[in-house]
Design a protein around this motif. Structure first.
Motif, PDB file in Angstrom:
ATOM      1  N   CYS A  20      -1.837   8.839   2.697  1.00 28.19           N
ATOM      2  CA  CYS A  20      -2.134   7.407   2.810  1.00 28.19           C
ATOM      3  C   CYS A  20      -0.848   6.585   2.804  1.00 28.19           C
ATOM      4  O   CYS A  20      -0.724   5.591   3.540  1.00 28.19           O
ATOM      5  CB  CYS A  20      -3.042   6.970   1.661  1.00 28.19           C
ATOM      6  N   PHE A  45       0.525   3.931  -3.108  1.00 30.39           N
ATOM      7  CA  PHE A  45       0.134   5.323  -2.845  1.00 30.39           C
ATOM      8  C   PHE A  45       1.272   6.294  -3.172  1.00 30.39           C
ATOM      9  O   PHE A  45       1.041   7.385  -3.698  1.00 30.39           O
ATOM     10  CB  PHE A  45      -0.293   5.491  -1.379  1.00 30.39           C
ATOM     11  N   ASN A  46       2.512   5.870  -2.893  1.00 30.47           N
ATOM     12  CA  ASN A  46       3.635   6.763  -3.174  1.00 30.47           C
ATOM     13  C   ASN A  46       3.836   6.943  -4.679  1.00 30.47           C
ATOM     14  O   ASN A  46       4.060   8.061  -5.158  1.00 30.47           O
ATOM     15  CB  ASN A  46       4.911   6.199  -2.546  1.00 30.47           C
ATOM     16  N   TYR A  74      -2.870  10.913  -1.508  1.00 30.24           N
ATOM     17  CA  TYR A  74      -2.078   9.714  -1.765  1.00 30.24           C
ATOM     18  C   TYR A  74      -0.845   9.664  -0.852  1.00 30.24           C
ATOM     19  O   TYR A  74      -0.516   8.620  -0.282  1.00 30.24           O
ATOM     20  CB  TYR A  74      -1.612   9.675  -3.221  1.00 30.24           C
ATOM     21  N   SER A  75      -0.170  10.796  -0.722  1.00 30.25           N
ATOM     22  CA  SER A  75       1.025  10.839   0.113  1.00 30.25           C
ATOM     23  C   SER A  75       0.698  10.591   1.577  1.00 30.25           C
ATOM     24  O   SER A  75       1.452   9.924   2.290  1.00 30.25           O
ATOM     25  CB  SER A  75       1.740  12.191  -0.045  1.00 30.25           C
ATOM     26  N   CYS A 114       0.832  -1.210   0.000  1.00 25.27           N
ATOM     27  CA  CYS A 114       0.000   0.000   0.000  1.00 25.27           C
ATOM     28  C   CYS A 114       0.865   1.257   0.000  1.00 25.27           C
ATOM     29  O   CYS A 114       0.562   2.232  -0.696  1.00 25.27           O
ATOM     30  CB  CYS A 114      -0.923   0.002   1.221  1.00 25.27           C
ATOM     31  N   ALA A 117      -3.763  15.202  -4.853  1.00 23.77           N
ATOM     32  CA  ALA A 117      -2.897  14.024  -4.775  1.00 23.77           C
ATOM     33  C   ALA A 117      -2.151  13.945  -3.445  1.00 23.77           C
ATOM     34  O   ALA A 117      -1.539  12.906  -3.140  1.00 23.77           O
ATOM     35  CB  ALA A 117      -1.899  14.024  -5.932  1.00 23.77           C
ATOM     36  N   THR A 151       6.480  14.737  -1.703  1.00 23.50           N
ATOM     37  CA  THR A 151       6.090  13.397  -1.260  1.00 23.50           C
ATOM     38  C   THR A 151       7.008  12.892  -0.154  1.00 23.50           C
ATOM     39  O   THR A 151       6.552  12.277   0.812  1.00 23.50           O
ATOM     40  CB  THR A 151       6.115  12.413  -2.436  1.00 23.50           C
ATOM     41  N   LEU A 200       1.556   6.626  -6.961  1.00 15.55           N
ATOM     42  CA  LEU A 200       0.446   7.437  -7.460  1.00 15.55           C
ATOM     43  C   LEU A 200       0.684   8.909  -7.150  1.00 15.55           C
ATOM     44  O   LEU A 200       0.388   9.792  -7.971  1.00 15.55           O
ATOM     45  CB  LEU A 200      -0.874   6.975  -6.827  1.00 15.55           C
ATOM     46  N   ALA A 201       1.240   9.194  -5.970  1.00 14.98           N
ATOM     47  CA  ALA A 201       1.467  10.582  -5.566  1.00 14.98           C
ATOM     48  C   ALA A 201       2.523  11.266  -6.430  1.00 14.98           C
ATOM     49  O   ALA A 201       2.362  12.430  -6.816  1.00 14.98           O
ATOM     50  CB  ALA A 201       1.872  10.641  -4.097  1.00 14.98           C
TER      51      ALA A 201
END
Length: 317
Positions: A184, A113-114, A181-182, A109, A178, A126, A116-117
């Motif tokens: 998360c 998420f990283n 995402y970071s 995960c 975004a 990030t 995606l960020a």
């Protein structure tokens, strides 16, 4: 983003670009040249930063889920040959299987998420948010592990989160979506660090390395195949496959660094990764961090270093 251990149960941030776990000093005491160890730590941080920069570059043409899948798959294949695992299959057997699998999914995960960020945010942004994970670990270590933080460390936690708020600026109305995402990724990484601390005394480094990699590679296979886009050129193929190399070599160098110097000496140098992120962001993407990112990152790093200092003071006592 992947696994590096939390040596000596330190709360220092560990690169999210490598799914392994460094050997516990209790099992493999640090011996050698501290300066060489520091140099290796700086090199490992560069490789981890290179992994994130490569993921950001590739995300312009292929799906981040595809990158995550190839990153874990290539890492596992390379690790099998690099460590000659067919000669010692017993080293792969986890002793606490359920926790190992849960840890693998927290790492997965974090990586998803990283990656995606970094599609939308600067690398420095990030990483600044991810570096807040040790603060969350410090806060959760009390109820989950019975390691309660004192007033000074709680003050450092609060200041550190203020630094994250400086980076994200949710009050400005200009916060990029975004950032979620970071955040998360940071939460997932905090739980990954906690689980690594719980497993480090009983599990081998190779077991932690392979279980997290294999579980992530298998779990990502359906998404990786469904989102598959053939890289545009041999250069892009090389970059895609290099993600596993960055993680494997970075992890191995990290292990060697902890054999050369104690974790308490090396931990502060993990923060150099944010400098690598700024440099790569500028050279590859022409990104120049804004004042809020610089100020917030400085606050986060200062707070993290203070928590490290308090950890060492309490350990000596």
């Amino acid at each position: 983003m992947q696994s590096v251990p939390i040596p000596e149960l330190s709360l220092a941030p560990v690169p999210v670009t490598d799914p392994l776990s460094a050997p516990s000093p209790a099992k493999e005491p640090a011996v050698g040249s501290p300066l060489v160890g520091i140099g290796l730590m700086l090199l490992a941080c560069f490789l981890f930063s290179g992994l994130d920069a490569t993921a950001k570059y590739l995300s312009q043409s292929v799906s981040p889920l595809q990158i995550v899948w190839v990153r874990f798959l290539s890492h596992v294949v390379l690790a099998v040959f690099f460590f000659r695992l067919w000669q010692r299959p017993e080293a792969l057997r986890p002793k606490r299987r359920l926790l190992q699998v849960v840890r693998a999914f927290t790492l997965l995960c974090t990586t998803i998420f990283n990656f995606l960020a970094v599609q939308y945010l600067q690398l420095a942004e990030t990483m600044s948010i991810l570096f807040a994970a040790p603060f969350m670990v410090t806060a959760l270590a009390g109820p989950l592990l019975g390691e309660w933080a004192g007033v000074r460390r709680w003050a450092a936690i609060i200041v550190g989160f203020c630094g994250v708020l400086l980076v994200t600026q949710p009050w400005s109305g200009q916060m990029h979506w975004a950032v979620i995402y970071s955040v998360c990724a940071m939460v997932s990484y905090a739980f990954y660090m906690l689980l690594t601390r719980m497993l480090a005394p009983t599990e081998s480094s190779i077991s932690l390395l392979m279980v997290s990699g294999v579980v992530a590679a298998i779990a990502m296979t359906p998404a990786g195949l469904m989102s598959w886009q053939a890289p545009e050129s041999l250069f892009h193929w090389g970059l895609l496959l290099s993600t596993g190399v960055y993680g494997l070599v970075g992890h191995w160098i990290l292990i060697v660094a902890h054999r050369m110097a104690p974790a308490s000496l090396l931990a502060p140098f993990l923060y150099v990764q944010i400098i690598w992120m700024v440099i790569l962001g500028y050279l590859v993407f022409d990104d120049i961090p804004g004042w809020s990112t610089v100020a917030g990152a400085s606050v986060v790093v200062a707070s993290g270093l203070y928590i490290l200092f308090r950890e060492q003071v309490l350990r000596k006592r």
